[in-house]
Every structure is written in C-alpha cells, then in structure tokens.
Design a protein around this motif. Structure first.
Motif, mmCIF file in Angstrom:
data_model
loop_
_atom_site.group_PDB
_atom_site.id
_atom_site.type_symbol
_atom_site.label_atom_id
_atom_site.label_comp_id
_atom_site.label_asym_id
_atom_site.label_seq_id
_atom_site.Cartn_x
_atom_site.Cartn_y
_atom_site.Cartn_z
ATOM 1 N N GLY A 124 -6.785 4.739 -8.800
ATOM 2 C CA GLY A 124 -5.423 4.218 -8.800
ATOM 3 C C GLY A 124 -5.283 2.896 -9.509
ATOM 4 O O GLY A 124 -4.333 2.673 -10.260
ATOM 5 N N GLN A 125 -6.234 1.991 -9.291
ATOM 6 C CA GLN A 125 -6.182 0.668 -9.912
ATOM 7 C C GLN A 125 -6.230 0.783 -11.428
ATOM 8 O O GLN A 125 -5.445 0.151 -12.141
ATOM 9 C CB GLN A 125 -7.351 -0.174 -9.404
ATOM 10 N N THR A 165 -2.846 2.685 -12.821
ATOM 11 C CA THR A 165 -1.580 1.952 -12.717
ATOM 12 C C THR A 165 -1.602 0.632 -13.471
ATOM 13 O O THR A 165 -0.546 0.111 -13.834
ATOM 14 C CB THR A 165 -1.247 1.683 -11.235
ATOM 15 N N SER A 166 -2.771 0.090 -13.724
ATOM 16 C CA SER A 166 -2.846 -1.192 -14.439
ATOM 17 C C SER A 166 -2.694 -1.024 -15.946
ATOM 18 O O SER A 166 -2.455 -1.997 -16.654
ATOM 19 C CB SER A 166 -4.183 -1.885 -14.137
ATOM 20 N N ARG A 170 -4.079 1.394 -5.685
ATOM 21 C CA ARG A 170 -3.523 0.170 -6.267
ATOM 22 C C ARG A 170 -3.460 -0.970 -5.257
ATOM 23 O O ARG A 170 -3.854 -2.098 -5.550
ATOM 24 C CB ARG A 170 -2.116 0.479 -6.797
ATOM 25 N N PHE A 171 -2.951 -0.678 -4.053
ATOM 26 C CA PHE A 171 -2.690 -1.744 -3.091
ATOM 27 C C PHE A 171 -3.772 -1.894 -2.028
ATOM 28 O O PHE A 171 -3.791 -2.881 -1.301
ATOM 29 C CB PHE A 171 -1.335 -1.508 -2.421
ATOM 30 N N LEU A 189 -2.288 7.130 -5.840
ATOM 31 C CA LEU A 189 -2.170 5.992 -6.754
ATOM 32 C C LEU A 189 -1.825 4.712 -5.999
ATOM 33 O O LEU A 189 -2.361 3.640 -6.298
ATOM 34 C CB LEU A 189 -1.111 6.291 -7.814
ATOM 35 N N LEU A 190 -0.911 4.810 -5.040
ATOM 36 C CA LEU A 190 -0.532 3.628 -4.263
ATOM 37 C C LEU A 190 -1.690 3.126 -3.407
ATOM 38 O O LEU A 190 -1.909 1.909 -3.290
ATOM 39 C CB LEU A 190 0.674 3.951 -3.381
ATOM 40 N N PRO A 223 -7.465 -1.565 -2.690
ATOM 41 C CA PRO A 223 -8.627 -1.263 -3.531
ATOM 42 C C PRO A 223 -9.919 -1.056 -2.747
ATOM 43 O O PRO A 223 -10.836 -0.400 -3.234
ATOM 44 C CB PRO A 223 -8.727 -2.484 -4.447
#
Length: 357
Positions: A251-252, A255-256, A38-39, A34-35, A41
């Motif tokens: 992940g993006q 988590t969004s 997210r961070f 997920l990280l 992309p």
C-alpha cells in the motif's frame, strides 16, 4: 428483468448476492488493503513475517482457501474426455505460450522503452500463466471446470520446464537480436517448482481427495446439492482476503507513487483485453462451446503474479521496481477480469440460441 428470456433469468438467478456485487466487494477489499498499508505501515511487517519461499504466509493461505472450493467442484472422472479435445489443448498452448509472452514483450517495450526495471517486471508477468485466480474467473463465468483444471495443470508443468528458458529468450536473446537493451538474469527452477506445488499441487490434491471421499461416503446428491453449496462461498472469501493482504503489503509503495501505477497499468490493461478477446474469438471460430471458449479466454488472459513477484524478489530484491511491477499487476488484473466475467456472461446469454453453446 421480466422482459429477459427464461434462460437469461436463470443465469442471473444463480448468481448470489456475493457474486452479483463482486466488483463492489473487490473494490472495497483493494481500498481497505491500500489504506491499511498506507496508514498502518507496521502491518506490512506483521503480514510479511512468516513466508513460504518468497510468498507471505497469509497470501499463501488466502490463495489455498480461494482455490480449494473450485477444485472440489471439478468432475475429475470426466477429465479423460477433456484430454481428448485436441483443439482446446492446441489453442490454449498456442495462446498462452506463443502469443502471451510475445504480446507482453511488445507492449512492455512500446510503453516503457526508458523504464528497464518496470519493463522487465512486465515481461516476467507475461511468461507466467495463472494457476490460481483463473479458476475463480472461469467458475464465475460458468466455464468448463474440468477443462480449466486440465489446462491449469498442463500450464503448471510447462511453467516449471519453460519459464527459465523463456525468461532468457525474452530478456536477453530476443532484445539482442533486435538491437535492444538486454537483461542477464538467472532463475531458480526450484523456486518455480515450489510455487507450482504450493499454489496448485496442494489445493488440487485436497479437491480431488474431497470429491473421491465425499462421493464414496455420502453419494453424489449430497455432495453436489449440500456440500458444494456450503463450501462454494469460501472461494470468494479467500479471494477478498488475498486482495486485502496483497495490497496492504504494498500500500505504501503504490499510494506514494500513483504515476508509476498509471505507467504500468496501460500495457497491462491492453494485454488482458487483447488476450481475452483474441482467445474468445478464436474459440468461437474453432467451434468450441461457450464453456470451453470462456475457459480458453480466461486461461489465456490470467497471469501468475505470485511467481513473477517471487522471481523478481529473488533476483533484484523486495524493494525493486521489477517486484513493484508484479505487485501492480493484480491491482489492474482483478477489476479488468471481473469486468470480463460480466462481459463473458453477457455474451453467453446472447449465444444461448446457438447449438454450439
């Protein structure tokens, strides 16, 4: 621990450090994926650049690595005995193809009545029994590997033949009978068959050939005591790698919008718990041994998210909510079924005194 009976201590002693702390490793793998998604992309494009059909090649490789060691452990020469167990086969077919789709249909409409995209994604998940990760859960729960291989093979054949028909029934015909909104979709039989071939056919063939050749060249003692312990951990390595990749790809999106995850999570948690619990109770009441009961329970509870995601992408697109529901599925299934592995092992220890076990 010293107060535990010898049988219980023996069961715990057979769990490696990797097995004992599996929930921790899985949580770390999920968080890492997920990280990353997210961070970073850009990693999604790299991981998704090469595909087998609608499935990312890294995910496909992870699943193959995950399944091969488990299928190499199967005593294929004993499958004939399992095939004669009509109770197990009958119960599995009734639970997987009768109760499973109907339960997911009911839960999807109960919890997502105004969310047609997510609802459809959940129904598609309920139509596809698992042909990959379920072997890991059964192996960890000390179920019957031969029965697991047979049930997975049978479910795969039925999946190819019945998935499209059941999809039409639960998305269009049954809602129409009940006066509910319908979904008119078309399924590719070739896509379903390709998914079964890649995620079951290839590792099954590799596992079978490995066992036949290994036993013939080196004998059963070397194969069971040296080769299998050497390759065994790679199943969990493959599982953890697959989880990282799977969650990095989405992940993006996950988590969004955590509210979406929560909305889809509730019916999924209920589905896994009800299917597993019902199957376990039915298995014991049918006088199945613990290994076969555990196999029945995890076979009934697991789902083929890869197929559901592939179908959703091919029909509605990669950014659709139907596909997102499929991606959220493993986010919920993995920790729930890991917890059920420990519940299953706890029940096994309590049932050791039973002659059925």
């Amino acid at each position: 621990m010293s107060d535990a009976p010898p049988e219980e201590r023996a069961v715990l002693a057979r769990l490696s450090v990797l097995d004992r702390f599996l929930p921790l490793w899985i949580l770390l793998a999920m968080a890492s994926g997920l990280l990353l998604g997210r961070f970073f992309p850009a990693i999604q494009g790299l991981l998704d650049a090469v595909r087998i059909g609608n499935t990312s090649l890294p995910i496909a490789l992870g699943l193959l690595l995950m399944m091969y060691p488990v299928l190499a452990k199967v005593h294929y020469e004993e499958l004939g005995h399992t095939l004669r167990d009509r109770r197990l086969l009958r119960l599995s077919l009734l639970l997987v193809w009768g109760l499973g789709p109907a339960l997911m249909f009911a839960l999807a409409w109960l919890f997502l009545p105004s969310q047609p995209e997510f609802r459809t994604g959940l129904i598609l998940i309920g139509l596809a029994p698992c042909i990959a990760m379920v072997l890991i859960w059964i192996d960890l729960a000390q179920g019957d590997r031969e029965a697991a291989a047979l049930l997975v093979a049978i479910n795969s054949i039925v999946q190819v033949l019945a998935y499209a028909l059941l999809g039409g029934f639960y998305l269009k015909i049954l809602p129409g009978w009940l006066g509910l909104a319908t979904q008119d979709v078309a399924f590719s039989m070739a896509e379903i068959a390709r998914a079964v071939l890649v995620f079951l056919g290839l590792p099954l063939l590799a596992g079978y050939l490995t066992r036949r050749i290994g036993l013939r060249l080196k004998g059963p003692r070397w194969y069971e005591q040296r080769f299998i312990p050497t390759i065994g951990p790679f199943a969990l390595y493959g599982l953890l790698f697959t989880i990282v990749v799977m969650f990095a790809l989405q992940g993006q999106a996950i988590t969004s919008d955590p509210l979406t995850v929560a909305r889809v999570a509730v019916p999924l948690v209920l589905y896994f718990a009800i299917m597993w619990g019902t199957a376990f109770v039915v298995g014991r009441r049918s006088w199945l041994s613990y290994p076969k009961t555990a196999t029945l329970a995890f076979t009934a509870a697991g789902n083929n998210f890869e197929l559901a995601i592939a179908v959703s992408i091919s029909v509605w697109g990669v950014s659709s909510r139907q596909a997102l529901a499929g991606v959220i599925g493993p986010l919920i299934e993995v920790p729930v079924l890991v917890a059920l592995v420990y519940v299953s092992l706890w029940l096994r220890r309590r049932l050791l005194a039973s002659p059925r076990t």
